[in-house]
Design an enzyme around this catalytic site. Structure first.
Site, PDB file in Angstrom:
ATOM      1  N   HIS A 106      21.294 -10.518   3.027  1.00 30.04           N
ATOM      2  CA  HIS A 106      20.909 -10.194   4.402  1.00 30.04           C
ATOM      3  C   HIS A 106      20.102 -11.336   5.005  1.00 30.04           C
ATOM      4  O   HIS A 106      19.150 -11.796   4.389  1.00 30.04           O
ATOM      5  CB  HIS A 106      20.059  -8.927   4.437  1.00 30.04           C
ATOM      6  CG  HIS A 106      20.836  -7.686   4.159  1.00 30.04           C
ATOM      7  ND1 HIS A 106      20.680  -6.536   4.869  1.00 30.04           N
ATOM      8  CD2 HIS A 106      21.793  -7.422   3.248  1.00 30.04           C
ATOM      9  CE1 HIS A 106      21.504  -5.614   4.416  1.00 30.04           C
ATOM     10  NE2 HIS A 106      22.184  -6.125   3.415  1.00 30.04           N
ATOM     11  N   TYR A 128      13.727  -1.212  10.705  1.00 28.03           N
ATOM     12  CA  TYR A 128      12.383  -0.652  10.583  1.00 28.03           C
ATOM     13  C   TYR A 128      11.983  -0.136  11.960  1.00 28.03           C
ATOM     14  O   TYR A 128      11.941  -0.920  12.912  1.00 28.03           O
ATOM     15  CB  TYR A 128      11.386  -1.733  10.148  1.00 28.03           C
ATOM     16  CG  TYR A 128      11.508  -2.191   8.706  1.00 28.03           C
ATOM     17  CD1 TYR A 128      12.473  -3.115   8.316  1.00 28.03           C
ATOM     18  CD2 TYR A 128      10.621  -1.721   7.737  1.00 28.03           C
ATOM     19  CE1 TYR A 128      12.560  -3.545   6.995  1.00 28.03           C
ATOM     20  CE2 TYR A 128      10.702  -2.148   6.410  1.00 28.03           C
ATOM     21  CZ  TYR A 128      11.677  -3.051   6.054  1.00 28.03           C
ATOM     22  OH  TYR A 128      11.758  -3.485   4.745  1.00 28.03           O
ATOM     23  N   PRO A 151       5.565   0.565   0.183  1.00 28.58           N
ATOM     24  CA  PRO A 151       6.901  -0.061   0.131  1.00 28.58           C
ATOM     25  C   PRO A 151       7.361  -0.742   1.427  1.00 28.58           C
ATOM     26  O   PRO A 151       8.423  -1.369   1.434  1.00 28.58           O
ATOM     27  CB  PRO A 151       7.833   1.101  -0.232  1.00 28.58           C
ATOM     28  CG  PRO A 151       7.076   2.335   0.082  1.00 28.58           C
ATOM     29  CD  PRO A 151       5.629   2.024   0.000  1.00 28.58           C
ATOM     30  N   LYS A 177       7.926  -5.245  -1.527  1.00 30.06           N
ATOM     31  CA  LYS A 177       7.374  -6.274  -2.413  1.00 30.06           C
ATOM     32  C   LYS A 177       7.188  -5.845  -3.877  1.00 30.06           C
ATOM     33  O   LYS A 177       7.045  -6.697  -4.759  1.00 30.06           O
ATOM     34  CB  LYS A 177       5.997  -6.726  -1.887  1.00 30.06           C
ATOM     35  CG  LYS A 177       6.079  -7.574  -0.644  1.00 30.06           C
ATOM     36  CD  LYS A 177       6.537  -8.978  -0.981  1.00 30.06           C
ATOM     37  CE  LYS A 177       7.003  -9.748   0.226  1.00 30.06           C
ATOM     38  NZ  LYS A 177       8.444  -9.867   0.376  1.00 30.06           N
ATOM     39  N   TYR A 201       8.440 -11.890   4.198  1.00 28.13           N
ATOM     40  CA  TYR A 201       9.455 -10.902   3.814  1.00 28.13           C
ATOM     41  C   TYR A 201      10.440 -11.478   2.803  1.00 28.13           C
ATOM     42  O   TYR A 201      10.763 -10.837   1.799  1.00 28.13           O
ATOM     43  CB  TYR A 201      10.194 -10.405   5.067  1.00 28.13           C
ATOM     44  CG  TYR A 201      10.986  -9.147   4.827  1.00 28.13           C
ATOM     45  CD1 TYR A 201      10.388  -7.893   4.910  1.00 28.13           C
ATOM     46  CD2 TYR A 201      12.335  -9.206   4.498  1.00 28.13           C
ATOM     47  CE1 TYR A 201      11.099  -6.734   4.680  1.00 28.13           C
ATOM     48  CE2 TYR A 201      13.060  -8.041   4.261  1.00 28.13           C
ATOM     49  CZ  TYR A 201      12.430  -6.811   4.353  1.00 28.13           C
ATOM     50  OH  TYR A 201      13.142  -5.664   4.112  1.00 28.13           O
TER      51      TYR A 201
HETATM   52  P1  RFL Z   1       7.956   0.699 -13.322  1.00 29.87           P
HETATM   53  O1  RFL Z   1       9.296   0.466 -12.723  1.00 29.87           O
HETATM   54  O2  RFL Z   1       7.202   1.886 -12.878  1.00 29.87           O
HETATM   55  O3  RFL Z   1       8.153   0.739 -14.899  1.00 29.87           O
HETATM   56  C1  RFL Z   1       7.146   1.181 -15.776  1.00 29.87           C
HETATM   57  C2  RFL Z   1       7.804   1.833 -16.967  1.00 29.87           C
HETATM   58  O4  RFL Z   1       6.812   2.211 -17.902  1.00 29.87           O
HETATM   59  C3  RFL Z   1       7.133   3.498 -18.397  1.00 29.87           C
HETATM   60  N1  RFL Z   1       5.889   4.090 -18.931  1.00 29.87           N
HETATM   61  C4  RFL Z   1       5.580   4.092 -20.258  1.00 29.87           C
HETATM   62  N2  RFL Z   1       6.250   3.642 -21.323  1.00 29.87           N
HETATM   63  C5  RFL Z   1       5.659   3.797 -22.544  1.00 29.87           C
HETATM   64  N3  RFL Z   1       4.454   4.380 -22.707  1.00 29.87           N
HETATM   65  C6  RFL Z   1       3.747   4.852 -21.656  1.00 29.87           C
HETATM   66  N4  RFL Z   1       2.565   5.418 -21.821  1.00 29.87           N
HETATM   67  C7  RFL Z   1       4.317   4.717 -20.363  1.00 29.87           C
HETATM   68  N5  RFL Z   1       3.910   5.048 -19.123  1.00 29.87           N
HETATM   69  C8  RFL Z   1       4.869   4.662 -18.272  1.00 29.87           C
HETATM   70  C9  RFL Z   1       7.710   4.220 -17.202  1.00 29.87           C
HETATM   71  O5  RFL Z   1       8.518   5.331 -17.592  1.00 29.87           O
HETATM   72  C10 RFL Z   1       8.541   3.106 -16.585  1.00 29.87           C
HETATM   73  O6  RFL Z   1       9.859   3.056 -17.077  1.00 29.87           O
HETATM   74  O7  RFL Z   1       6.991  -0.553 -13.127  1.00 29.87           O
HETATM   75  P2  RFL Z   1       7.312  -2.134 -12.989  1.00 29.87           P
HETATM   76  O8  RFL Z   1       8.236  -2.571 -14.079  1.00 29.87           O
HETATM   77  O9  RFL Z   1       6.007  -2.775 -12.825  1.00 29.87           O
HETATM   78  O10 RFL Z   1       8.168  -2.247 -11.652  1.00 29.87           O
HETATM   79  C11 RFL Z   1       7.570  -1.978 -10.402  1.00 29.87           C
HETATM   80  C12 RFL Z   1       8.607  -1.386  -9.441  1.00 29.87           C
HETATM   81  O11 RFL Z   1       9.241  -0.282 -10.063  1.00 29.87           O
HETATM   82  C13 RFL Z   1       7.991  -0.955  -8.118  1.00 29.87           C
HETATM   83  O12 RFL Z   1       7.011  -1.875  -7.712  1.00 29.87           O
HETATM   84  C14 RFL Z   1       9.045  -0.848  -7.000  1.00 29.87           C
HETATM   85  O13 RFL Z   1       9.944   0.207  -7.229  1.00 29.87           O
HETATM   86  C15 RFL Z   1       8.342  -0.634  -5.667  1.00 29.87           C
HETATM   87  N6  RFL Z   1       9.294  -0.464  -4.555  1.00 29.87           N
HETATM   88  C16 RFL Z   1       9.922  -1.547  -3.974  1.00 29.87           C
HETATM   89  N7  RFL Z   1       9.755  -2.786  -4.486  1.00 29.87           N
HETATM   90  C17 RFL Z   1      10.443  -3.837  -3.964  1.00 29.87           C
HETATM   91  O14 RFL Z   1      10.282  -4.968  -4.433  1.00 29.87           O
HETATM   92  N8  RFL Z   1      11.340  -3.701  -2.930  1.00 29.87           N
HETATM   93  C18 RFL Z   1      11.580  -2.487  -2.368  1.00 29.87           C
HETATM   94  O15 RFL Z   1      12.440  -2.395  -1.496  1.00 29.87           O
HETATM   95  C19 RFL Z   1      10.832  -1.356  -2.866  1.00 29.87           C
HETATM   96  N9  RFL Z   1      11.028  -0.141  -2.362  1.00 29.87           N
HETATM   97  C20 RFL Z   1       9.564   0.816  -4.063  1.00 29.87           C
HETATM   98  C21 RFL Z   1      10.431   0.942  -2.942  1.00 29.87           C
HETATM   99  C22 RFL Z   1       9.025   1.943  -4.646  1.00 29.87           C
HETATM  100  C23 RFL Z   1       9.313   3.176  -4.137  1.00 29.87           C
HETATM  101  N10 RFL Z   1       8.766   4.282  -4.803  1.00 29.87           N
HETATM  102  C24 RFL Z   1       9.565   5.356  -5.259  1.00 29.87           C
HETATM  103  C25 RFL Z   1       7.459   4.157  -5.371  1.00 29.87           C
HETATM  104  C26 RFL Z   1      10.712   2.181  -2.402  1.00 29.87           C
HETATM  105  C27 RFL Z   1      10.121   3.295  -2.978  1.00 29.87           C
HETATM  106  C28 RFL Z   1      10.391   4.627  -2.322  1.00 29.87           C
HETATM  107  C1  PHB Z   2      15.185   0.290   0.026  1.00 33.45           C
HETATM  108  O1  PHB Z   2      16.331  -0.068   0.352  1.00 33.45           O
HETATM  109  O2  PHB Z   2      14.987   1.137  -0.848  1.00 33.45           O
HETATM  110  C2  PHB Z   2      14.013  -0.294   0.738  1.00 33.45           C
HETATM  111  C3  PHB Z   2      14.204  -1.300   1.644  1.00 33.45           C
HETATM  112  C4  PHB Z   2      13.114  -1.850   2.308  1.00 33.45           C
HETATM  113  C5  PHB Z   2      11.843  -1.382   2.044  1.00 33.45           C
HETATM  114  C6  PHB Z   2      11.653  -0.378   1.114  1.00 33.45           C
HETATM  115  C7  PHB Z   2      12.741   0.174   0.458  1.00 33.45           C
HETATM  116  O3  PHB Z   2      10.790  -1.913   2.715  1.00 33.45           O
END
Ligand code: RFL
Ligand code: PHB
Length: 390
Positions: free
Chosen positions: A72, A200, A292, A296, A384
């Site tokens: 994109h 957005y 989110p 990032k 971004y």
């Molecule tokens: P994770 O992915 O949470 O992985 C951590 C893992 O540790 C496990 N765990 C354990 N394992 C063993 N022993 C324990 N005691 C444990 N406790 C926990 C968990 O089960 C899990 O598998 O962390 P990590 O690797 O640091 O990754 C971070 C990302 O997952 C997170 O920052 C992103 O998902 C945030 N996020 C977004 N990030 C982006 O870069 N771009 C995006 O577009 C974006 N959109 C989002 C998001 C997060 C969202 N939510 C649901 C919070 C959109 C949403 C809605």
């Molecule tokens: C997504 O596609 O899940 C998404 C995209 C942009 C954001 C957060 C989540 O800022």
């Protein structure tokens, strides 16, 4: 069991670290609380910065990403009946790629398993011991047995609800935190996206985001109250609210379809410093969280472990500890840049608690400034797509 680096958590951070260490001939074991199926299905982020794409490609994980990810070159901002496209690539020369986090996780798990990597799923009662010695031990239960994993270092990659950060003695870490008075209701829908680029929207009823996963699957978000329950949001209500907040430009409409998944996520900002204590190195959501809105979180998790991979490589190859010692300081520069950007995007786009009319006017003025000033738009765009240097 014995390994060089014991990794807690099989999210993007833990898996990528294990993969990068393997490429340098360093052994690791990843332990994960959930099942493989669960982590491969968990729907979360979707936006990869250029730097994350480069890291995945350079480490041999680019095949499916190149085939299925979509590049994109802009995003759209909607506010007060106007629409403005931020031409990110024109402004910065860089782009983002939309590719689901669970796809990154699947690619990493299959690469680790193909290379004989050890990932222990469905562990319980994880405890970290001897972190201030040169022989730390991770104790856990798996399949009804007590297991000890002896290692040189522990990488705490266990996300926002993990145990690693809490294993550091009191008084060592400092937390910086901000809670927001809202949450995101996210849906994945079997509907062709009505947009080519992410939209957005700042709307008087609250923020909305139109994102996508593939030509057949849309990903959409709505700002909701933090205490709201999913059962208050039947599908029809979600689509009606998305239409209200997004159909603000003439001749354009949301494309509805069956909802495959929905969830509510509270929003907060958190940084815990330093990101290391003795032989424990913390990475990703285990040590910092962003709302989110700036997309990032996953990118920061990958950037942390790219640094950590280099630092462990220097230690094992040359006996150098300078990169390990600098890890926290270096990583925190990117972390704080992303904190500011995520807070800024969040503040500009959401209906704030008070809905103070003065604040609304500031938001609209900020959005108009982005839409009319090349330098302000460039500032948004370069954050971004991700800054190469911070
Ligand atoms: P994770 O992915 O949470 O992985 C951590 C893992 O540790 C496990 N765990 C354990 N394992 C063993 N022993 C324990 N005691 C444990 N406790 C926990 C968990 O089960 C899990 O598998 O962390 P990590 O690797 O640091 O990754 C971070 C990302 O997952 C997170 O920052 C992103 O998902 C945030 N996020 C977004 N990030 C982006 O870069 N771009 C995006 O577009 C974006 N959109 C989002 C998001 C997060 C969202 N939510 C649901 C919070 C959109 C949403 C809605
Ligand atoms: C997504 O596609 O899940 C998404 C995209 C942009 C954001 C957060 C989540 O800022």
């Amino acid at each position: 069991m014995r390994t060089q680096v014991g990794i807690v958590g099989a999210g993007p951070a833990g898996l990528m670290l294990s993969h990068l260490l393997h490429l340098r001939g360093i052994d690791s074991v990843v332990i994960e609380r959930r099942s493989r199926d669960y982590v491969e299905r968990r729907i979360r982020a979707g936006v990869l910065e250029q730097g994350s794409v480069d890291l995945l490609r350079d480490s041999g994980l680019g095949d499916r990403l190149t085939r299925e990810g979509s590049r994109h070159e802009g995003i759209e901002l909607r506010f007060a009946g106007e629409a403005y496209r931020v031409p990110m690539t024109e402004l910065t020369g860089r782009a983002i790629t939309v590719y689901g986090q669970q796809e990154v996780v699947k690619d990493l798990i299959s690469a680790r398993i193909a290379a004989g990597g050890r990932i222990v799923f469905e562990v319980d009662d994880v405890g970290l011991h001897g972190l201030d010695t040169s022989t730390p031990v991770i104790r856990f239960r798996q399949g009804g047995h007590d297991v000890e994993l002896h290692c040189d270092f522990v990488a705490g990659c266990d996300g926002s609800h993990g145990v690693s950060r809490g294993s550091v003695p009191g008084g060592v870490l400092t937390s910086y935190e901000r809670a927001y008075p809202f949450a995101w209701l996210g849906v994945l829908a079997a509907a062709a996206p009505a947009v080519k680029e992410l939209v957005y929207a700042n709307h008087e009823r609250g923020f909305a985001l139109y994102s996508l996963r593939s030509p057949e699957v849309s990903r959409l978000y709505l700002q909701v109250d933090p205490d709201e329950q999913l059962d208050e949001w039947p599908d029809e209500r979600i689509w009606a609210e998305l239409r209200t907040r997004l159909e603000t430009v003439p001749g354009w409409s949301v494309n509805a379809g069956p909802i495959l998944e929905k969830s509510i996520t509270p929003m907060r900002s958190l940084v815990v410093e330093p990101m290391q204590w003795e032989r424990l190195f913390l990475a990703g959501d285990a040590v910092h969280i962003v709302p989110p809105t700036g997309a990032k979180g996953m990118n920061l998790a990958l950037a942390d472990v790219a640094l950590l991979g280099d630092a462990f490589a220097a230690w094992y190859a040359d006996g150098r500890d300078d990169l390990l010692r600098d890890y926290s300081r270096t990583a925190l520069r990117r972390v704080w840049r992303a904190q500011h950007f995520s807070w800024w995007m969040t503040s500009m786009l959401h209906r704030l608690d008070s809905h103070d009319p003065y604040e609304v006017q500031l938001q609209l003025s900020t959005l108009r400034y982005v839409a009319t000033s090349r330098s302000y738009a460039t500032s948004l765009a370069e954050n971004y797509v991700g800054l190469p240097e911070v």
